[in-house]
Design an enzyme around this catalytic site. Structure first.
Site, short mmCIF file in Angstrom:
data_model
loop_
_atom_site.label_atom_id
_atom_site.label_comp_id
_atom_site.label_asym_id
_atom_site.label_seq_id
_atom_site.Cartn_x
_atom_site.Cartn_y
_atom_site.Cartn_z
N GLU A 69 3.70 -5.29 7.27
CA GLU A 69 2.68 -4.24 8.15
C GLU A 69 2.87 -4.15 9.33
O GLU A 69 2.79 -2.96 10.08
CB GLU A 69 1.17 -4.44 7.78
CG GLU A 69 0.86 -4.43 6.41
CD GLU A 69 0.94 -5.72 5.29
OE1 GLU A 69 1.79 -6.28 5.62
OE2 GLU A 69 0.42 -5.54 4.24
N GLY A 87 0.53 -5.20 0.79
CA GLY A 87 -0.75 -5.14 -0.45
C GLY A 87 -0.20 -5.57 -2.02
O GLY A 87 -0.73 -6.21 -2.54
N ALA A 139 0.90 -1.08 0.01
CA ALA A 139 -0.16 0.05 -0.15
C ALA A 139 0.97 1.15 0.04
O ALA A 139 1.97 1.10 0.40
CB ALA A 139 -0.92 -0.12 1.15
N GLU A 198 -0.41 -9.17 -1.25
CA GLU A 198 -1.91 -9.52 -1.29
C GLU A 198 -2.44 -9.55 -2.66
O GLU A 198 -3.54 -10.28 -3.04
CB GLU A 198 -2.61 -8.46 -0.39
CG GLU A 198 -2.08 -8.69 1.10
CD GLU A 198 -2.68 -7.44 1.82
OE1 GLU A 198 -2.43 -6.37 1.86
OE2 GLU A 198 -3.71 -7.59 2.84
#
Ligand code: CAA
Length: 261
Positions: A135, A112, A66, A115
């Site tokens: 994270e 992310g 992210a 992911e």
């Protein structure tokens, strides 16, 4: 459609989506998510695109997660939850695309980014790739489906270790734990991924779609219901012209020509 943070092009029956923010190691900001969602819609509507391949631009990163400046700028828990839901919804579109999706992991696939790869059907990594969920080091947890898809793929214990430590693993370790399906030399990644995409693009498209649904939806169900689902999807495949063509081609000792009907 013109894109800013991604590119989308086609090579024969293979659509190739490249996340293209190399200065931020292809990190996923709001616009990038919007564009991925639009691109998935475009590929879904394109009957000639049989397979989607996703990768990152440059040699360093697939997607480094992210967008961290966006995470720092969040003003409330509600903003955080909304950011998470949006990413989840976009990756659900990837998972539910009715065509095979291959991740060609050309470098860092973190948070992310990992992911994104988890939402794809098949993961091929360059031997230089590094994967992980950092994270925890940002005071966060994965928010784009990672806490759910990771244990489903690699098992609870391996998933918790990755999530709790935030450690990156190299491609060889990722292969060993089942986080990726194949590791190839960095220089041949796209060639190998395209070869697989070409093979899949020649399979019966309707049967591919049904196989993907059977696995994805069946895994979320108990075995009895999942097998009822399988029988229904098998029935749909039996109703297709491709079933007549595939079985006839076998018996007539020729190559089938599937039409996706
Ligand atoms: N978001 C925004 N920018 C990022 C980024 C990210 N996730 N990752 C890297 N960048 C930027 C860096 O800030 C840097 O920009 P500047 O040149 O302007 O300083 C540029 O990309 C190059 O990065 P580095 O200089 O850090 O490169 P490096 O080779 O030294 O390190 C790295 C590479 C190990 C991948 C390191 O960049 C890194 O640790 N990145 C962050 C990875 C991360 O924590 N990802 C998880 C994000 S949280 C998340 O994904 C939450 C969620 O599920 C919802």
């Amino acid at each position: 459609m013109a894109y800013t943070n991604i590119t989308l092009h086609k090579e024969g029956a293979v659509a190739i989506l490249t996340v293209n923010r190399p200065k931020a190691l292809n990190a996923l900001d709001d616009l990038t998510f919007d564009e991925i969602a639009t691109a998935i819609g475009e590929v879904g509507a394109d009957n000639e695109a049989r397979v989607l391949l996703v990768t990152g631009s440059g040699e360093k990163a697939f997607v480094a997660g992210a967008d961290i400046p966006s995470l720092r700028a969040l003003e409330s828990a509600f903003d955080g939850a909304a950011l998470s839901r949006k990413g989840q919804e976009v990756f659900d579109l990837v998972e539910r695309l009715e065509k095979p999706v291959i991740a060609a992991i050309n470098g860092f696939a973190l948070g992310g980014g990992c992911e994104f790869a988890l939402a794809c059907d098949i993961r091929i990594a360059a031997d230089t790739a590094k994967l992980g969920f950092p994270e925890i080091n940002l005071g966060l947890i994965p928010g784009y489906g990672g806490t759910q898809r990771l244990p489903r793929l690699v098992g609870v214990s391996v998933a918790k270790r990755l999530l709790f430590t935030g450690d990156m693993v190299d491609a060889a370790t990722a292969l060993k734990i089942g986080l990726v399906d194949e590791v190839v030399g960095a220089g041949e990644l796209m060639e190998k991924a395209k070869n697989l995409a070409d093979i899949l693009s020649q399979k019966a498209p309707l049967a591919l779609r049904l196989a993907k649904r059977a696995v994805n939806e069946g895994l979320e169900s108990d075995l009895d219901r999942a097998q009822i689902l399988e029988a229904s999807l098998f029935g749909i495949a039996c109703g297709s012209e491709d079933r007549v063509e595939g079985t006839s081609a076998f018996l007539e000792k020729r190559k089938p020509s599937f039409k996706g009907r």
